[in-house]
Design an enzyme around this catalytic site. Structure first.
Site, mmCIF file in Angstrom:
data_model
loop_
_atom_site.group_PDB
_atom_site.id
_atom_site.type_symbol
_atom_site.label_atom_id
_atom_site.label_comp_id
_atom_site.label_asym_id
_atom_site.label_seq_id
_atom_site.Cartn_x
_atom_site.Cartn_y
_atom_site.Cartn_z
ATOM 1 N N GLY A 109 -0.418 -0.843 0.068
ATOM 2 C CA GLY A 109 -1.134 -0.545 -1.172
ATOM 3 C C GLY A 109 -0.656 0.740 -1.830
ATOM 4 O O GLY A 109 -0.510 0.805 -3.054
ATOM 5 N N GLN A 157 -9.031 -3.564 -2.069
ATOM 6 C CA GLN A 157 -10.294 -3.878 -1.392
ATOM 7 C C GLN A 157 -10.855 -5.259 -1.738
ATOM 8 O O GLN A 157 -11.669 -5.789 -0.989
ATOM 9 C CB GLN A 157 -11.351 -2.809 -1.712
ATOM 10 C CG GLN A 157 -11.074 -1.470 -1.059
ATOM 11 C CD GLN A 157 -11.235 -1.490 0.466
ATOM 12 O OE1 GLN A 157 -11.911 -2.338 1.034
ATOM 13 N NE2 GLN A 157 -10.595 -0.544 1.134
ATOM 14 N N SER A 178 -2.778 -5.029 -0.116
ATOM 15 C CA SER A 178 -2.319 -4.537 1.182
ATOM 16 C C SER A 178 -2.689 -5.519 2.279
ATOM 17 O O SER A 178 -3.773 -6.105 2.272
ATOM 18 C CB SER A 178 -2.963 -3.176 1.443
ATOM 19 O OG SER A 178 -2.628 -2.721 2.735
ATOM 20 N N HIS A 209 -3.037 -4.936 5.695
ATOM 21 C CA HIS A 209 -3.892 -4.536 6.824
ATOM 22 C C HIS A 209 -5.375 -4.486 6.492
ATOM 23 O O HIS A 209 -6.202 -4.325 7.382
ATOM 24 C CB HIS A 209 -3.411 -3.208 7.431
ATOM 25 C CG HIS A 209 -3.749 -1.977 6.656
ATOM 26 N ND1 HIS A 209 -4.835 -1.204 6.955
ATOM 27 C CD2 HIS A 209 -3.131 -1.376 5.614
ATOM 28 C CE1 HIS A 209 -4.875 -0.175 6.127
ATOM 29 N NE2 HIS A 209 -3.844 -0.260 5.295
ATOM 30 N N THR A 257 16.097 -3.697 3.687
ATOM 31 C CA THR A 257 15.952 -4.938 4.451
ATOM 32 C C THR A 257 14.476 -5.254 4.649
ATOM 33 O O THR A 257 13.710 -4.403 5.096
ATOM 34 C CB THR A 257 16.655 -4.804 5.821
ATOM 35 O OG1 THR A 257 18.031 -4.511 5.574
ATOM 36 C CG2 THR A 257 16.535 -6.079 6.639
ATOM 37 N N CYS A 282 -20.877 18.821 5.616
ATOM 38 C CA CYS A 282 -21.337 20.027 4.947
ATOM 39 C C CYS A 282 -21.209 21.247 5.853
ATOM 40 O O CYS A 282 -21.252 22.367 5.397
ATOM 41 C CB CYS A 282 -22.769 19.888 4.446
ATOM 42 S SG CYS A 282 -23.987 19.933 5.735
HETATM 43 C C1 LIG Z 1 -6.445 1.216 1.636
HETATM 44 C C2 LIG Z 1 -6.319 1.371 0.165
HETATM 45 C C3 LIG Z 1 -5.087 1.717 -0.425
HETATM 46 C C4 LIG Z 1 -3.870 2.040 0.395
HETATM 47 O O1 LIG Z 1 -3.307 0.902 1.009
HETATM 48 P P1 LIG Z 1 -2.292 1.121 2.238
HETATM 49 O O2 LIG Z 1 -1.750 -0.248 2.485
HETATM 50 O O3 LIG Z 1 -3.110 1.629 3.384
HETATM 51 O O4 LIG Z 1 -1.254 2.078 1.788
HETATM 52 C C5 LIG Z 1 -5.029 1.801 -1.807
HETATM 53 N N1 LIG Z 1 -6.102 1.559 -2.565
HETATM 54 C C6 LIG Z 1 -7.303 1.206 -2.047
HETATM 55 C C7 LIG Z 1 -8.446 0.924 -2.955
HETATM 56 C C8 LIG Z 1 -7.452 1.118 -0.671
HETATM 57 O O5 LIG Z 1 -8.631 0.799 -0.163
#
Ligand SMILES: *Cc1c(COP(=O)(O)O)cnc(C)c1O
Length: 392
Positions: free
Chosen positions: A79, A187, A207, A209, A245, A333
């Site tokens: 992402g 998300q 993304s 993961h 690659t 905090c």
């Molecule tokens: C997790 C997240 C990212 C980053 O994605 P990665 O694959 O971990 O680099 C970007 N934007 C949002 C809204 C995310 O929740």
């Protein structure tokens, strides 16, 4: 309970917005591509063809999830890279046309920090506000577009408070003004329906993961005809948009994760929404001075985000961890070096209030029993911390 060692298998994972486990089917699919089908997709013989076919299948699967064409999908490292590529790629390509970028104050840092960088390079960035529920007003987008505007980037769903933005309307406005519309959909991708055509999306970041695929892989969707320069130069991989690659095993896993997400989307959305609401209502009913952050309806099916008066988010997370629950907060905090969440400040919370926040994000492995356990543990933990709390 405190101090007892809870084994891995009995722990409750409530942070699916941070990352998710790789699904068994995804791992099964991926493992062949580490040794037996190890080819470089740029080569001309059998092993290369095998890798190339695998990339193509994955590209089709990713595209299908958002109603795009396979040749509109560029695989990236995730992402963050997709967000960087969209903003910097469009900025560098359109410098002659204009230097104005529109985004919002509640974006992920992958967008905000990239915008800060572009400001240092002479670009002007407008950061649109969000209301108390975390919504960006499409009319603000419309009013902010000038003839120097080259891209509007508004996230689909917020990673902290789960608010879902009216991106179809924002997309319509951008399309009618001829401005490129990018959305960080990390998300929402695979969790709620996305149709890039219907929603007028020109570019979209996703993304792997976050949707039960491996880490270190993701994609940037770019509609046919949207031109942007590559940030990574080298070979002609990924239609010349991202050299290097290809991470074949990772991409195969991402493709499989998209296939699973597509098949399970509707059921899982309903199932998680029901558990989410059970958790939200249980907290509101059993914990005094608790406030739901984000939008009550327009929110991700898996997002629960609360603010508890007189509580420090970090203490709450640490106490829940001792009870076997893994959750998240953005703030503390007791440590002045830790800044409060920019999202909570942007939706109008005071610094003090933003410290008492807890994010619980559900996933495929979340069960009703887990929600019940959480609801049995949370009220007493909050009560205990309020008694000993330094945040008064
Ligand atoms: C997790 C997240 C990212 C980053 O994605 P990665 O694959 O971990 O680099 C970007 N934007 C949002 C809204 C995310 O929740």
């Amino acid at each position: 309970m405190i101090g007892k060692k809870i084994p891995h298998s009995e722990r409750i994972y409530m942070d699916h917005a941070a990352t998710t486990p790789v699904a068994a089917e995804v791992l099964d699919e991926m493992r062949h591509y580490f040794n037996e089908r190890f080819g470089n997709a740029s080569t001309l013989y059998f092993f290369g063809n095998e890798a190339r076919d695998a990339l193509h299948e994955a590209r089709k699967s990713v595209a299908k999830l958002i109603n795009a064409s396979p040749d509109e999908i560029v695989f990236t490292s995730g992402g963050t890279e997709s967000d960087n590529t969209a903003l910097k790629g469009i900025a560098l390509t359109n410098r002659e046309k204009g230097n104005h970028i529109i985004t919002s104050t509640i974006e992920h840092n992958a967008i905000l920090k990239t915008c800060k960088f572009l400001e240092s390079q002479g670009f002007d960035v407008t950061y649109l506000p969000a209301d108390k529920k975390g919504m960006v007003d499409p009319r603000d987008v419309e009013k902010s577009i000038t003839d120097r505007t080259i891209i509007v980037s508004i996230m689909h769903a917020n990673n902290e408070i789960g608010t879902i933005q009216p991106i179809e309307e924002i997309g319509r406005i951008c399309r009618s003004k001829g401005v490129i519309f990018h959305t960080d959909a990390v998300q929402s991708f695979g969790k709620i329906p996305i149709d890039v055509k219907k929603m007028n999306i020109d570019m979209l970041s996703a993304s792997s993961h976050k949707i039960y695929g491996p880490k270190g892989v993701g994609c940037l969707f770019a509609r046919k005809g949207v031109e942007f320069v590559s940030l990574i130069h080298g070979g002609s991989h990924e239609f010349g948009k991202r050299a290097g690659t290809e991470n074949v095993a990772g991409i195969v896993g991402f493709g499989k994760a998209c296939e699973l997400a597509r098949k399970e989307l509707k059921n899982e959305m309903e199932r998680e929404t029901r558990l989410r609401d059970m958790l939200i209502n249980g907290i509101l009913d059993n914990i005094p001075d608790s406030y739901l952050n984000g939008h009550p309806e327009k929110r991700l099916p898996n997002n629960v985000h609360f603010r508890f008066k007189h509580i420090e988010g970090e203490s709450l997370v640490l106490h829940l961890d001792m009870k076997g629950i893994s959750a998240s907060t953005q703030s503390a905090c007791s440590s002045k070096s830790l800044k409060p969440s920019h999202v909570l400040l942007a939706i109008g919370l005071s610094e003090k209030d933003s410290h008492g926040s807890l994010r619980l994000t559900l996933g495929r492995d979340t069960t009703e029993e887990q929600i019940k356990y959480l609801l049995s543990v949370l009220p007493e933990t909050v009560e205990y911390l309020r008694k000993v709390s330094p945040c008064v």
